[in-house]
Motif scaffolding. Structure first.
Motif, PDB file in Angstrom:
ATOM      1  N   PHE A 189       0.841  -1.199   0.000  1.00 54.88           N
ATOM      2  CA  PHE A 189       0.000   0.000   0.000  1.00 54.88           C
ATOM      3  C   PHE A 189       0.878   1.253   0.000  1.00 54.88           C
ATOM      4  N   ILE A 190       1.901   1.274   0.842  1.00 50.36           N
ATOM      5  CA  ILE A 190       2.801   2.421   0.894  1.00 50.36           C
ATOM      6  C   ILE A 190       3.477   2.624  -0.459  1.00 50.36           C
ATOM      7  N   ASP A 191       4.055   1.558  -1.005  1.00 56.60           N
ATOM      8  CA  ASP A 191       4.798   1.685  -2.258  1.00 56.60           C
ATOM      9  C   ASP A 191       3.897   2.144  -3.395  1.00 56.60           C
ATOM     10  N   VAL A 192       2.699   1.618  -3.480  1.00 59.92           N
ATOM     11  CA  VAL A 192       1.755   2.042  -4.523  1.00 59.92           C
ATOM     12  C   VAL A 192       1.368   3.502  -4.302  1.00 59.92           C
ATOM     13  N   ALA A 193       1.161   3.896  -3.049  1.00 58.59           N
ATOM     14  CA  ALA A 193       0.760   5.270  -2.727  1.00 58.59           C
ATOM     15  C   ALA A 193       1.807   6.295  -3.140  1.00 58.59           C
ATOM     16  N   LEU A 194       3.080   5.911  -3.113  1.00 53.91           N
ATOM     17  CA  LEU A 194       4.153   6.834  -3.491  1.00 53.91           C
ATOM     18  C   LEU A 194       3.976   7.337  -4.920  1.00 53.91           C
ATOM     19  N   PHE A 195       3.286   6.571  -5.757  1.00 56.04           N
ATOM     20  CA  PHE A 195       3.096   6.925  -7.155  1.00 56.04           C
ATOM     21  C   PHE A 195       1.652   7.311  -7.466  1.00 56.04           C
ATOM     22  N   VAL A 196       0.695   6.530  -6.956  1.00 56.21           N
ATOM     23  CA  VAL A 196      -0.718   6.796  -7.227  1.00 56.21           C
ATOM     24  C   VAL A 196      -1.142   8.127  -6.606  1.00 56.21           C
ATOM     25  N   GLY A 197      -0.695   8.413  -5.396  1.00 56.12           N
ATOM     26  CA  GLY A 197      -1.080   9.660  -4.738  1.00 56.12           C
ATOM     27  C   GLY A 197      -0.710  10.885  -5.554  1.00 56.12           C
ATOM     28  N   PRO A 198       0.571  11.084  -5.858  1.00 55.48           N
ATOM     29  CA  PRO A 198       0.950  12.247  -6.673  1.00 55.48           C
ATOM     30  C   PRO A 198       0.296  12.239  -8.066  1.00 55.48           C
ATOM     31  N   LEU A 199       0.192  11.072  -8.670  1.00 54.43           N
ATOM     32  CA  LEU A 199      -0.426  10.963  -9.990  1.00 54.43           C
ATOM     33  C   LEU A 199      -1.874  11.439  -9.949  1.00 54.43           C
ATOM     34  N   ALA A 200      -2.621  10.989  -8.946  1.00 53.58           N
ATOM     35  CA  ALA A 200      -4.030  11.368  -8.818  1.00 53.58           C
ATOM     36  C   ALA A 200      -4.204  12.852  -8.524  1.00 53.58           C
ATOM     37  N   CYS A 201      -3.168  13.483  -7.975  1.00 60.53           N
ATOM     38  CA  CYS A 201      -3.240  14.910  -7.654  1.00 60.53           C
ATOM     39  C   CYS A 201      -2.616  15.777  -8.743  1.00 60.53           C
ATOM     40  N   GLY A 202      -2.427  15.190  -9.926  1.00 63.62           N
ATOM     41  CA  GLY A 202      -2.007  15.992 -11.068  1.00 63.62           C
ATOM     42  C   GLY A 202      -0.567  15.872 -11.485  1.00 63.62           C
ATOM     43  N   ASP A 203       0.241  15.088 -10.793  1.00 60.07           N
ATOM     44  CA  ASP A 203       1.653  14.917 -11.174  1.00 60.07           C
ATOM     45  C   ASP A 203       1.749  13.805 -12.217  1.00 60.07           C
ATOM     46  N   ASP A 204       1.577  14.162 -13.479  1.00 61.45           N
ATOM     47  CA  ASP A 204       1.587  13.185 -14.563  1.00 61.45           C
ATOM     48  C   ASP A 204       2.929  12.478 -14.712  1.00 61.45           C
ATOM     49  N   LYS A 205       3.974  13.028 -14.120  1.00 60.64           N
ATOM     50  CA  LYS A 205       5.307  12.420 -14.234  1.00 60.64           C
ATOM     51  C   LYS A 205       5.601  11.424 -13.118  1.00 60.64           C
ATOM     52  N   ALA A 206       4.644  11.195 -12.232  1.00 63.26           N
ATOM     53  CA  ALA A 206       4.867  10.262 -11.116  1.00 63.26           C
ATOM     54  C   ALA A 206       5.021   8.830 -11.609  1.00 63.26           C
ATOM     55  N   LEU A 207       4.308   8.490 -12.671  1.00 59.70           N
ATOM     56  CA  LEU A 207       4.388   7.147 -13.226  1.00 59.70           C
ATOM     57  C   LEU A 207       5.759   6.945 -13.871  1.00 59.70           C
ATOM     58  N   GLY A 208       6.357   5.816 -13.635  1.00 61.65           N
ATOM     59  CA  GLY A 208       7.658   5.525 -14.238  1.00 61.65           C
ATOM     60  C   GLY A 208       8.829   5.762 -13.313  1.00 61.65           C
ATOM     61  N   GLY A 209       8.578   6.325 -12.136  1.00 62.19           N
ATOM     62  CA  GLY A 209       9.638   6.481 -11.158  1.00 62.19           C
ATOM     63  C   GLY A 209       9.902   5.150 -10.463  1.00 62.19           C
ATOM     64  N   VAL A 210      10.924   5.114  -9.638  1.00 62.05           N
ATOM     65  CA  VAL A 210      11.244   3.898  -8.891  1.00 62.05           C
ATOM     66  C   VAL A 210      11.499   4.234  -7.429  1.00 62.05           C
ATOM     67  N   THR A 211      11.110   3.321  -6.556  1.00 60.28           N
ATOM     68  CA  THR A 211      11.367   3.476  -5.128  1.00 60.28           C
ATOM     69  C   THR A 211      12.834   3.163  -4.878  1.00 60.28           C
ATOM     70  N   VAL A 212      13.556   4.128  -4.319  1.00 62.23           N
ATOM     71  CA  VAL A 212      14.968   3.946  -4.000  1.00 62.23           C
ATOM     72  C   VAL A 212      15.110   3.419  -2.582  1.00 62.23           C
ATOM     73  N   ASP A 213      14.295   3.953  -1.680  1.00 53.11           N
ATOM     74  CA  ASP A 213      14.390   3.589  -0.271  1.00 53.11           C
ATOM     75  C   ASP A 213      13.012   3.705   0.358  1.00 53.11           C
ATOM     76  N   LEU A 214      12.705   2.750   1.238  1.00 56.64           N
ATOM     77  CA  LEU A 214      11.455   2.793   1.998  1.00 56.64           C
ATOM     78  C   LEU A 214      11.745   2.243   3.386  1.00 56.64           C
ATOM     79  N   SER A 215      11.611   3.086   4.388  1.00 61.01           N
ATOM     80  CA  SER A 215      11.821   2.686   5.771  1.00 61.01           C
ATOM     81  C   SER A 215      10.493   2.802   6.503  1.00 61.01           C
TER      82      SER A 215
END
Length: 149
Positions: A72-98
């Motif tokens: 859920f966290i990892d998906v949210a890192l991309f879906v959240g910004p994407l849904a709020c208008g950041d069209d460039k959020a898709l295609g990024g990669v998670t570097v670190d998650l603590s």
């Protein structure tokens, strides 16, 4: 706001005013395990996502599996910004998650995730957030995402 693509859609939520509904249309993708997600933009760099846990996300004692929360966290890192208008959020990669788990979650109540962008550079995005279930803290996290070129 992102409209339809072949992989997902974001549209106004039919039951929650002020929220949007994110749905994956590609049933063979891992992200579809979470089901539909409700998304609400809450100001500059802040977004709330809501998930209703399903039985397939349970652990051996009937609670929500920690791996489902991490997903859920990892998906949210991309879906959240994407849904709020950041069209460039898709295609990024998670570097670190603590992630720091603070409690368990059950399958009967929705889970909320509040995501905040702390800093953004040309290539990186630094985020933090919390997960709660009706006011009970479940986890907190910090993450780094490398943006797509």
């Amino acid at each position: 706001m992102v409209d339809e693509t072949s992989a997902f859609s974001v549209r106004p939520h039919p039951e929650l005013g002020g929220w949007h509904l994110w749905r994956s249309h590609d049933a063979v993708r891992f992200n579809t395990l979470l089901g539909e997600l409700a998304v609400r933009c809450e100001g500059e760099g802040r977004v709330r996502l809501r998930m209703q846990p399903q039985q397939q996300l349970s652990n051996m004692i009937g609670g929500l599996h920690g791996g489902a929360l991490l997903t859920f966290i990892d998906v949210a890192l991309f879906v959240g910004p994407l849904a709020c208008g950041d069209d460039k959020a898709l295609g990024g990669v998670t570097v670190d998650l603590s992630t720091q788990f603070a409690g368990g979650a059950d399958l009967t109540r929705p889970i909320d995730l509040l995501l905040e962008t702390v800093r953004e550079t040309g290539r990186m995005k630094f985020l933090r957030g919390v997960i709660d279930q009706e006011g009970d803290m479940i986890a907190s996290f910090i993450a780094t995402v490398r943006k797509p070129r």
